[in-house]
Scaffold this active site. Structure first.
Site, mmCIF file in Angstrom:
data_model
loop_
_atom_site.group_PDB
_atom_site.id
_atom_site.type_symbol
_atom_site.label_atom_id
_atom_site.label_comp_id
_atom_site.label_asym_id
_atom_site.label_seq_id
_atom_site.Cartn_x
_atom_site.Cartn_y
_atom_site.Cartn_z
ATOM 1 C CB SER A 46 12.608 -34.423 19.073
ATOM 2 O OG SER A 46 11.564 -34.442 18.145
ATOM 3 C CG ASP A 70 15.541 -33.578 11.073
ATOM 4 O OD1 ASP A 70 14.723 -34.487 10.831
ATOM 5 O OD2 ASP A 70 15.717 -33.115 12.218
ATOM 6 C CG HIS A 116 14.496 -35.966 14.142
ATOM 7 N ND1 HIS A 116 14.462 -34.577 14.165
ATOM 8 C CD2 HIS A 116 13.694 -36.360 15.171
ATOM 9 C CE1 HIS A 116 13.676 -34.163 15.147
ATOM 10 N NE2 HIS A 116 13.202 -35.230 15.776
#
Length: 270
Positions: A100, A221, A250
């Site tokens: 991320s 996601d 995620h």
């Protein structure tokens, strides 16, 4: 510019750990709302590597007194921390696995010091979360503002609703673990970092990345739509491939570590 701690100081502040003694070095950097413990179920797949793990300064496992609100207004300060840690450890070449926001940190670090990185593995990476003209990042501005308002109004309630959505998959222990690390963050720091991430836009620098990249994307996601992985592949300046996981959510390192571990091993072996 607000100067940060030295590399040696950061090794303690960011709880840097070096595991194993392999010839090849792999660095794991966690995403928003987690800490280095999020990699615990993945590390078993990298016994033959020298593994470096650390906490971002915003994580709940770092003393919040070290979070400088004037310094961490952009991702650049996190990049400086990463490079300072690697320099302090004397690492001259490594593989980087970022989840991320840390995937974006890795991109910026590889632009600054391409010779330092043999390959980037970008898990759930998004150069821009906001929709913009012909770009679909997944969120409208109003949706982002609603998230930030909910965090500010009642952080506990927000975490309880947010964690299951982001984990995505029906894996209660992963939701519990993500909730734990979210609750460990000081709410004002969590809100500040969330705003910084949502306001980031790396689309204009992707072409500067010459390091080979592996983009890891789950089939579903809520934070990063599949179109973002395709966008990354077509705009990154170096060789890029996509690994699509047949999973949801995620946080595949929490919800599906066996699936992700196998993909990561294959990605780094190539």
């Amino acid at each position: 510019m607000v100067r940060g701690p030295t590399g040696r100081e950061l090794l303690q502040i960011l709880n840097v750990r070096v595991l194993g003694s392999g010839d090849r070095v792999v660095v794991f950097s966690h995403g928003f709302g987690t800490d280095q413990s999020s990699w615990n179920r993945i590390l078993q797949y990298f016994c033959n590597y020298r593994v470096v793990i650390y906490d971002l300064v915003c994580s709940g496992s770092v003393n919040p007194d070290h979070f400088n609100f004037r310094r961490y207004t952009t991702l650049d300060a996190y990049v400086d921390d990463l490079l300072a840690v690697l320099d302090a450890l004397g690492i001259q070449r490594c593989y980087f696995v970022g989840h991320s926001v840390s995937a974006m940190i890795g991109i910026l670090a590889a632009i600054q010091r391409p010779q330092l990185f043999a390959k980037l593995v970008l898990i759930g990476c998004s150069p821009r979360f906001l929709n913009d003209n012909n770009y679909h990042g997944g969120f409208e501005r109003g949706e982002i503002e609603a998230v930030l308002a909910a965090m500010e109004t009642n952080y506990k309630s927000w975490v309880q609703g947010y964690a299951p959505l982001v984990v995505g998959a029906d894996v209660p222990e992963a939701v519990q673990e993500f909730s734990r690390t979210l609750f460990n963050m000081r709410p004002d720091i969590s809100l500040f970092v969330c705003r910084t991430v949502f306001n980031s836009d790396l689309r204009g620098v992707l072409h500067l990345v010459r390091v080979p990249c592996v983009i890891v994307q789950t089939a579903s996601d809520m934070s990063v739509p599949p179109s973002v992985a395709a966008y990354l592949k077509s705009h990154l300046g170096g060789r890029a491939t996509i690994e699509l996981l047949p999973t949801e959510g995620h946080l595949p390192h929490l919800s599906h570590p066996q699936v992700l571990g196998a993909v990561l091993r294959r990605a780094l072996a190539r």
